[in-house]
Write a protein that holds these residues in place. Structure first.
Motif, PDB file in Angstrom:
ATOM      1  N   ALA A   1      51.227  46.965  46.916  1.00 13.79           N
ATOM      2  CA  ALA A   1      51.076  47.465  48.278  1.00 13.79           C
ATOM      3  C   ALA A   1      49.655  47.968  48.517  1.00 13.79           C
ATOM      4  O   ALA A   1      49.095  47.757  49.600  1.00 13.79           O
ATOM      5  N   ALA A   2      49.065  48.628  47.536  1.00 20.38           N
ATOM      6  CA  ALA A   2      47.677  49.088  47.674  1.00 20.38           C
ATOM      7  C   ALA A   2      46.746  47.895  47.872  1.00 20.38           C
ATOM      8  O   ALA A   2      45.840  47.920  48.715  1.00 20.38           O
ATOM      9  N   PHE A   3      46.962  46.819  47.111  1.00 17.64           N
ATOM     10  CA  PHE A   3      46.148  45.617  47.256  1.00 17.64           C
ATOM     11  C   PHE A   3      46.344  45.000  48.638  1.00 17.64           C
ATOM     12  O   PHE A   3      45.380  44.595  49.306  1.00 17.64           O
ATOM     13  N   ASN A   4      47.596  44.952  49.089  1.00 16.49           N
ATOM     14  CA  ASN A   4      47.869  44.368  50.396  1.00 16.49           C
ATOM     15  C   ASN A   4      47.273  45.190  51.532  1.00 16.49           C
ATOM     16  O   ASN A   4      46.859  44.642  52.559  1.00 16.49           O
ATOM     17  N   LEU A   5      47.217  46.502  51.355  1.00 13.31           N
ATOM     18  CA  LEU A   5      46.545  47.335  52.348  1.00 13.31           C
ATOM     19  C   LEU A   5      45.062  46.988  52.414  1.00 13.31           C
ATOM     20  O   LEU A   5      44.462  46.974  53.495  1.00 13.31           O
ATOM     21  N   GLY A   6      44.479  46.722  51.245  1.00 13.86           N
ATOM     22  CA  GLY A   6      43.083  46.290  51.221  1.00 13.86           C
ATOM     23  C   GLY A   6      42.885  45.017  52.027  1.00 13.86           C
ATOM     24  O   GLY A   6      41.928  44.885  52.804  1.00 13.86           O
ATOM     25  N   ILE A   7      43.796  44.063  51.862  1.00 12.93           N
ATOM     26  CA  ILE A   7      43.719  42.805  52.619  1.00 12.93           C
ATOM     27  C   ILE A   7      43.858  43.069  54.113  1.00 12.93           C
ATOM     28  O   ILE A   7      43.142  42.496  54.942  1.00 12.93           O
ATOM     29  N   LEU A   8      44.807  43.981  54.464  1.00  8.45           N
ATOM     30  CA  LEU A   8      45.043  44.290  55.865  1.00  8.45           C
ATOM     31  C   LEU A   8      43.787  44.856  56.528  1.00  8.45           C
ATOM     32  O   LEU A   8      43.390  44.433  57.618  1.00  8.45           O
ATOM     33  N   TYR A   9      43.146  45.812  55.870  1.00  9.57           N
ATOM     34  CA  TYR A   9      41.946  46.430  56.438  1.00  9.57           C
ATOM     35  C   TYR A   9      40.755  45.476  56.421  1.00  9.57           C
ATOM     36  O   TYR A   9      39.930  45.496  57.338  1.00  9.57           O
ATOM     37  N   ALA A  10      40.682  44.630  55.399  1.00  7.93           N
ATOM     38  CA  ALA A  10      39.598  43.650  55.365  1.00  7.93           C
ATOM     39  C   ALA A  10      39.731  42.675  56.531  1.00  7.93           C
ATOM     40  O   ALA A  10      38.733  42.264  57.136  1.00  7.93           O
ATOM     41  N   GLY A  11      40.955  42.311  56.869  1.00  8.31           N
ATOM     42  CA  GLY A  11      41.176  41.417  57.996  1.00  8.31           C
ATOM     43  C   GLY A  11      40.772  42.027  59.322  1.00  8.31           C
ATOM     44  O   GLY A  11      40.454  41.319  60.276  1.00  8.31           O
ATOM     45  N   ARG A  12      40.766  43.369  59.371  1.00 11.75           N
ATOM     46  CA  ARG A  12      40.344  44.054  60.596  1.00 11.75           C
ATOM     47  C   ARG A  12      38.840  44.323  60.626  1.00 11.75           C
ATOM     48  O   ARG A  12      38.330  44.888  61.589  1.00 11.75           O
ATOM     49  N   GLY A  13      38.169  43.963  59.537  1.00  9.94           N
ATOM     50  CA  GLY A  13      36.741  44.211  59.466  1.00  9.94           C
ATOM     51  C   GLY A  13      36.389  45.589  58.952  1.00  9.94           C
ATOM     52  O   GLY A  13      35.205  45.957  58.912  1.00  9.94           O
ATOM     53  N   ASP A  14      37.379  46.367  58.531  1.00 11.52           N
ATOM     54  CA  ASP A  14      37.129  47.710  57.989  1.00 11.52           C
ATOM     55  C   ASP A  14      36.939  47.591  56.481  1.00 11.52           C
ATOM     56  O   ASP A  14      37.824  47.937  55.686  1.00 11.52           O
TER      57      ASP A  14
ATOM     58  N   GLY B   1      35.081  49.213  54.373  1.00 11.01           N
ATOM     59  CA  GLY B   1      35.047  50.445  53.582  1.00 11.01           C
ATOM     60  C   GLY B   1      36.434  50.896  53.170  1.00 11.01           C
ATOM     61  O   GLY B   1      36.674  51.200  51.996  1.00 11.01           O
ATOM     62  N   THR B   2      37.358  50.939  54.123  1.00 13.46           N
ATOM     63  CA  THR B   2      38.735  51.336  53.804  1.00 13.46           C
ATOM     64  C   THR B   2      39.393  50.310  52.901  1.00 13.46           C
ATOM     65  O   THR B   2      40.134  50.664  51.967  1.00 13.46           O
ATOM     66  N   ALA B   3      39.101  49.030  53.169  1.00 11.61           N
ATOM     67  CA  ALA B   3      39.666  47.967  52.328  1.00 11.61           C
ATOM     68  C   ALA B   3      39.218  48.141  50.882  1.00 11.61           C
ATOM     69  O   ALA B   3      40.028  48.043  49.948  1.00 11.61           O
ATOM     70  N   LEU B   4      37.925  48.439  50.692  1.00 17.13           N
ATOM     71  CA  LEU B   4      37.407  48.612  49.334  1.00 17.13           C
ATOM     72  C   LEU B   4      38.087  49.778  48.631  1.00 17.13           C
ATOM     73  O   LEU B   4      38.381  49.707  47.435  1.00 17.13           O
TER      74      LEU B   4
ATOM     75  N   TRP C   1      41.170  50.840  48.993  1.00 23.72           N
ATOM     76  CA  TRP C   1      42.494  50.419  48.509  1.00 23.72           C
ATOM     77  C   TRP C   1      42.370  49.414  47.372  1.00 23.72           C
ATOM     78  O   TRP C   1      43.164  49.443  46.419  1.00 23.72           O
ATOM     79  N   TYR C   2      41.388  48.522  47.466  1.00 27.11           N
ATOM     80  CA  TYR C   2      41.174  47.589  46.359  1.00 27.11           C
ATOM     81  C   TYR C   2      40.864  48.356  45.071  1.00 27.11           C
ATOM     82  O   TYR C   2      41.368  48.016  43.990  1.00 27.11           O
ATOM     83  N   GLU C   3      40.014  49.359  45.182  1.00 33.79           N
ATOM     84  CA  GLU C   3      39.641  50.138  43.994  1.00 33.79           C
ATOM     85  C   GLU C   3      40.849  50.872  43.423  1.00 33.79           C
ATOM     86  O   GLU C   3      40.989  50.993  42.198  1.00 33.79           O
ATOM     87  N   ARG C   4      41.709  51.364  44.312  1.00 35.12           N
ATOM     88  CA  ARG C   4      42.918  52.056  43.836  1.00 35.12           C
ATOM     89  C   ARG C   4      43.829  51.090  43.077  1.00 35.12           C
ATOM     90  O   ARG C   4      44.355  51.428  42.010  1.00 35.12           O
ATOM     91  N   ALA C   5      44.012  49.905  43.617  1.00 32.22           N
ATOM     92  CA  ALA C   5      44.849  48.909  42.936  1.00 32.22           C
ATOM     93  C   ALA C   5      44.193  48.436  41.649  1.00 32.22           C
ATOM     94  O   ALA C   5      44.866  48.234  40.629  1.00 32.22           O
ATOM     95  N   ALA C   6      42.873  48.273  41.680  1.00 29.66           N
ATOM     96  CA  ALA C   6      42.155  47.820  40.486  1.00 29.66           C
ATOM     97  C   ALA C   6      42.256  48.846  39.367  1.00 29.66           C
ATOM     98  O   ALA C   6      42.395  48.490  38.191  1.00 29.66           O
ATOM     99  N   ALA C   7      42.206  50.127  39.732  1.00 28.81           N
ATOM    100  CA  ALA C   7      42.316  51.184  38.722  1.00 28.81           C
ATOM    101  C   ALA C   7      43.670  51.153  38.032  1.00 28.81           C
ATOM    102  O   ALA C   7      43.803  51.599  36.888  1.00 28.81           O
TER     103      ALA C   7
END
Length: 649
Positions: A427-440, A442-445, A447-453
């Motif tokens: 879900a954290a990764f998918n949130l990253g995708i969601l925010y990246a699709g909106r052009g955000d 920073g927020t996407a990164l 969530w990506y970092e949280r999932a990556a950790a």
């Protein structure tokens, strides 16, 4: 060169849940001595009373042990002997005879004997008279006789009196009498005192639980092991690294083993789990089997998983069925998944519903997965919601994906957030995708970092790509290494290109020269290539060609070309042309040109021009002009014009 991997796709949950917490703890069973209505089990006290004469006769326990060894005729003879002695006024015989009749269930015959012995000052008779009266329902009168026996020094009576007070809520009195019994070495008294103190949160409970366990009380051994287990878990969560945790776990295992050897079914279950985690599967299976045969549903379920992992699905299903019929939701889920894999969807749905009825929220989640696979989207959403509202994080993630796929991004976001906050890495990764699709970004990164950790491979790749764009090569390299180590071919390729850019240029090699030792970047290229990454395959081919390994270069070029790589097809054509196989080279160039490779089209134009096929050469030259790049287009235009002039001459 086109850029791949910049965009991530939604991570869908498509696995059936078979195991949530196979060894979830239940409240400890009360042992026989904890029952308010089964006090006859107390050690029957026939030690010589301090108020009687000083001679010490055999206790009733010894008498019973001897009676067990005799046949019925011998028992009858012993009873007759004791009865004659009792009729002659022998107080000890009255006490022993009363105990024998009490054990046999002859309360009417036992009561006068015990009352007579009690009146004569026999403390064991007073204790057993209390047991008899308790069985008749006269609890207060029983307590009075237990008090008399306890004051006279009977540990069994002190234990019974302590239990009597606890059942009536008088904990101070209960503690006093139970402590009297425990300090005299009474096993049941020690256990009951430990249970009382543990209920109160008193740290001294462990001391008495240990005392009872050391004297062979199996429930005490089990509960002591559970206490040690919890302590080790607390130390692990606190991050202690002083070896204490290991020693505590080892001691817990010893107590589990002791309780299991005495027939404690839940101790056998936990011992099996310990052995399974350690890899001792054969012994783990034996303890699971022992526990399952004694009626422990969780052990039957765990045994089923062990058999399934060993490849014996049929036997696994037998044990899962047994556990599911006893109300184990996890086993019902396992049966549902088994039938779903076989395509028996109706049976699978029935077992998932059974799991749900047993209180296992995975049943609703699995029903959602089953409906989604069948295209029953509305029903899938219904079951996902039910599981998600019950706190199932992966169901919340699956529900969000379903909503997002239906175009409801607004409705999906809170479910992604709920699942991510509950610990769902997907879900954290998918949130990253969601925010990246909106052009955000920073927020996407974030969530990506949280999932990556948490070890999410694709999230680590996205973090690596983002950091590369920001120029932070050190952080990018760290995340790319994590993703590549997790199996991402794209991460391995990008890591290789990063390392490749840092190394000094290698001297040129002629084809056929001996190869040199491979660098780290080449190893990463090869790892990505072996996973089917086409650009990595082309790069490995180029490196092999650079060090003179023509056969290796051709192999990788061909594999990339057959996988659809236009660069691979073009390079394979170059290699074949150098080796004198121009007709075959032309075939690969044609494949590359058809895929949009301008240089391949130019090569074909030159081949046909040399062969005198001017019209065909002009056609490919026109194609090269349209495909580019600019320098190729310029050369192709000059060639096309020359061929046109020659054709019109």
């Amino acid at each position: 060169m086109d850029v791949m991997g910049d965009k991530a796709t939604l991570f869908g949950t498509g696995r059936f849940v078979r195991s949530a917490d196979r060894l979830a703890d239940r409240p400890a069973e009360q042992s026989a001595d904890m029952s308010a209505h089964r006090l006859v089990h107390q050690s029957v006290d026939h030690s010589a009373d301090s108020c009687a004469d000083s001679s010490v006769d055999p206790t009733v326990d010894q008498a019973v042990e001897q009676a067990v060894e005799r046949d019925e005729a011998g028992e009858a003879a012993e009873e007759a002997r004791q009865r004659l002695a009792a009729e002659a006024g022998d107080v000890q015989a009255m006490s022993v005879l009363g105990a024998m009749l009490l054990r046999r269930g002859d309360l009417d015959g036992a009561e006068p004997q015990l009352r007579a012995a009690t009146a004569a000052g026999d403390r064991a008779a007073a204790n057993n008279l209390g047991v008899l009266l308790h069985q008749r329902g006269y609890a207060e009168e029983a307590a009075g006789w237990w008090r008399i026996a306890a004051v006279a020094g009977s540990a069994a009576a002190a234990h019974a009196l302590g239990r009597h007070h606890r059942e009536r809520g008088d904990e101070p009195a209960a503690e006093y009498w139970l402590r009297q019994a425990a300090e005299q070495g009474h096993v049941l008294g020690a256990y009951a005192l430990a249970d009382l103190l543990e209920h109160r949160g008193d740290d001294s409970a462990e001391q008495w639980m240990r005392a009872a366990a050391e004297r062979g009380h199996r429930e005490a051994a089990y509960r002591l092991a559970r206490t040690l287990d919890r302590r080790a878990l607390c130390e692990q969560e606190a991050g202690a690294d002083n070896g204490v945790e290991t020693s505590v776990l080892e001691e817990a295992e010893q107590w589990y083993r002791q309780a299991a050897a005495r027939g404690h079914r839940r101790a056998a279950l936990h011992l099996g789990a310990i052995l399974e985690r350690r890899g001792d599967l054969k012994e783990a299976g034996r303890w699971y089997l022992t526990s399952a045969k004694d009626g422990e549903a969780r052990a039957a379920c765990a045994l089923g998983f062990l058999l399934r992992d060993a490849g014996d699905t049929e036997s696994a299903a037998v044990w899962w069925l047994r556990a599911a019929q006893e109300g184990d939701g996890n086993a019902a889920n396992a049966l549902g998944a088994l039938h779903a894999e076989r395509g028996e969807t109706q049976t699978a749905e029935r077992w998932y519903r059974a799991a749900m009825d047993a209180g296992d929220v995975n049943g609703a989640y699995n029903l959602g997965l089953l409906c989604a696979e069948q295209g029953r989207t509305a029903q899938a959403e219904q079951w996902y919601r039910r599981a998600a509202y019950a706190g199932h994080r992966e169901a919340a993630n699956a529900l969000a994906i379903l909503l997002l796929q239906g175009g409801d991004a607004t409705g999906a976001e809170p479910w992604f957030s709920k699942a991510a906050e509950a610990g769902s890495v997907d879900a954290a990764f998918n949130l990253g995708i969601l925010y990246a699709g909106r052009g955000d970004d920073g927020t996407a990164l974030g969530w990506y970092e949280r999932a990556a950790a948490a070890g999410h491979t694709e999230a680590a790749l996205q973090v690596g790509i983002a950091r590369l764009r920001q120029g932070d090569e050190q952080t990018a390299e760290r995340h790319l290494r994590c993703a590549a180590g997790g199996g991402s071919a794209e991460a391995a390729y990008r890591l290789a290109t990063l390392l490749d850019a840092r190394r000094p240029p290698a001297p040129a090699h002629e084809l056929g020269e001996p190869s040199h030792e491979k660098s780290e970047c080449e190893e990463w290229y090869e790892r990505a290539a072996s996973q089917g990454h086409r650009r990595a395959q082309v790069r490995v081919g180029m490196l092999a060609a650079a060090r003179g390994d023509v056969v290796e270069a051709a192999r990788w070029y061909r594999e990339a070309a057959e996988g659809g790589s236009r660069n691979g097809a073009f390079n394979l054509g170059l290699l074949l042309a150098r080796e004198g196989s121009e007709p075959e080279a032309a075939l690969w160039w044609a494949r590359a040109a058809d895929a949009g490779h301008g240089r391949a089209a130019l090569r074909l134009a030159l081949v046909y021009a040399r062969q005198g096929e001017l019209a065909e050469g002009q056609r490919w030259a026109d194609r090269a002009v349209s495909l580019g790049p600019s320098e190729v287009a310029e050369r192709a235009a000059r060639l096309r014009d020359a061929l046109r002039e020659e054709l019109s001459a």
